[in-house]
Design a protein around this motif. Structure first.
Motif, PDB file in Angstrom:
ATOM      1  N   HIS A  14      -4.455  24.244 -26.193  1.00 24.39           N
ATOM      2  CA  HIS A  14      -3.404  23.258 -26.407  1.00 24.39           C
ATOM      3  C   HIS A  14      -2.888  23.378 -27.837  1.00 24.39           C
ATOM      4  N   TRP A  15      -1.578  23.268 -27.998  1.00 22.39           N
ATOM      5  CA  TRP A  15      -0.998  23.238 -29.329  1.00 22.39           C
ATOM      6  C   TRP A  15      -0.244  21.924 -29.503  1.00 22.39           C
ATOM      7  N   LYS A  16      -0.108  21.510 -30.747  1.00 25.28           N
ATOM      8  CA  LYS A  16       0.550  20.241 -31.023  1.00 25.28           C
ATOM      9  C   LYS A  16       1.125  20.256 -32.436  1.00 25.28           C
ATOM     10  N   GLU A 280       2.140  24.670 -19.887  1.00 18.06           N
ATOM     11  CA  GLU A 280       1.632  23.310 -20.068  1.00 18.06           C
ATOM     12  C   GLU A 280       1.482  22.607 -18.725  1.00 18.06           C
TER      13      GLU A 280
END
Length: 333
Positions: A14-16, A280
């Motif tokens: 996951h990236w944010k 995603e």
């Protein structure tokens, strides 16, 4: 040992974006995280992403100026406070945003007295100025200042040489680098008996791209660099023969695939390098596809609706979730 392989392969990254701010018109900042990563992966990704961000992203700038009133680069013009060299340096600092290919012509036609700024540049439709207030020259007398400009999109840094001088025009050092700086750091932690890592990426841009856009461009460029390795056994790949062997799905993927089939070889190969990890997807759908050995968009496209519905725990509503999770045009913009 088999359990360990399955557990690693189904790990969902996951990236944010944890911080984003505009410090000025020509300075954007963004901070991103990617997790969970295994030991050593964060450093590998951080090194290559920093290199790609600083050296592989294209930018647009002014590369040449021409005026009949300029005898040589270090001369002065009556009625203008700045020397020709200072004007060229000011033009070098102008920040532009565009998607153009090759070179384009632009110009400045200003009647003094007054201050010449970036907003006085007459640009082609495909080019925009990031900061209209950037200073170019101070015209102190009622004279006309007319300068022909050349605009180019490229990457890296190009220093003017004697060979660049032609037709009475003057080359300008070209800085095709929208990313001003990029740093990364790593945070390690232990979960259970395993050591994991979080990668932090910091990106500063000149305003022609946002840090998020720069991160997307860097990721896409990196994927393209690895395409030859992904298809090492397909050196004699023939698009015209193979495009008729693709099994078209029976639902709304059909219209999208119709466009994909018309793409050139390079773009279809790129389709194989886009992984479902980037979509995603909800964890349940993601795990269903992974268990069926569906790892890329091309593998997903080669399955019809009936094929997908045969996957254990896959539901009819999951088709819509998949369609909502990707935009094929965005990957090939």
């Amino acid at each position: 040992m088999v359990w360990e392989k399955v557990r690693v392969s189904t790990r969902t990254l996951h990236w944010k974006c944890v911080e984003s701010k505009v410090e000025s018109k020509r300075l954007f900042y963004g901070r991103f995280i990617l997790s969970p990563l295994m030991k050593g992966q964060a450093n590998t990704i951080g090194i290559v992403m920093r290199r790609i961000l600083l050296g592989e992203i294209e930018g647009t700038c002014i590369t040449r100026a021409k005026s009949e009133k300029i005898p040589h680069e270090y001369s002065t013009i009556v009625g203008i406070k700045e020397s020709v060299h200072e004007i060229l340096m000011n033009l070098k600092e102008i920040v532009l945003r565009s998607n153009l290919y090759g070179t384009r012509d632009a110009s400045i036609c200003f009647k003094g007295p007054g201050y010449v700024t970036a907003q006085d540049i007459i640009l082609p439709p495909s080019v925009k100025i990031v900061d209209n207030t950037q200073h170019i020259a101070n015209v102190t007398e009622p004279i006309n200042l007319c300068i022909g400009l050349q605009i180019e999109r490229n990457r890296g840094y190009r220093i003017k040489t004697l060979k660049n001088f032609q037709d009475g025009s003057y080359p300008i050092d070209a800085v095709f680098m929208p990313v001003r700086n990029a740093n990364y750091s790593i945070h390690s932690y232990v979960t259970g008996n395993e050591k994991q890592e979080i990668l932090f990426l910091e990106i500063w841009t000149n305003g022609s791209l946002t840090p998020k856009e720069a991160l997307y461009e860097a990721s896409r460029n990196l994927i393209y660099l690895f395409i030859p390795f992904l298809h090492a056994e397909e050196e004699n790949f023939n698009l015209e023969k193979d495009q008729h062997k693709v099994t078209l799905p029976l639902f709304t993927f059909h219209d999208i695939l119709a466009k994909a089939k018309l793409m050139k070889k390079k773009k279809e190969l790129a389709l194989k390098s886009i992984f479902i990890d980037q979509l995603e997807l909800p964890p349940r759908i993601y795990n269903c596809l992974k268990r069926s050995n569906i790892h890329t968009l091309l593998e997903l496209f080669n399955n019809s609706q009936e094929d997908l519905m045969k996957i254990e725990q896959f539901r009819v509503g999951d088709v819509k979730n998949i369609l909502d999770s990707f935009e094929i045009e965005k990957h090939f913009a």
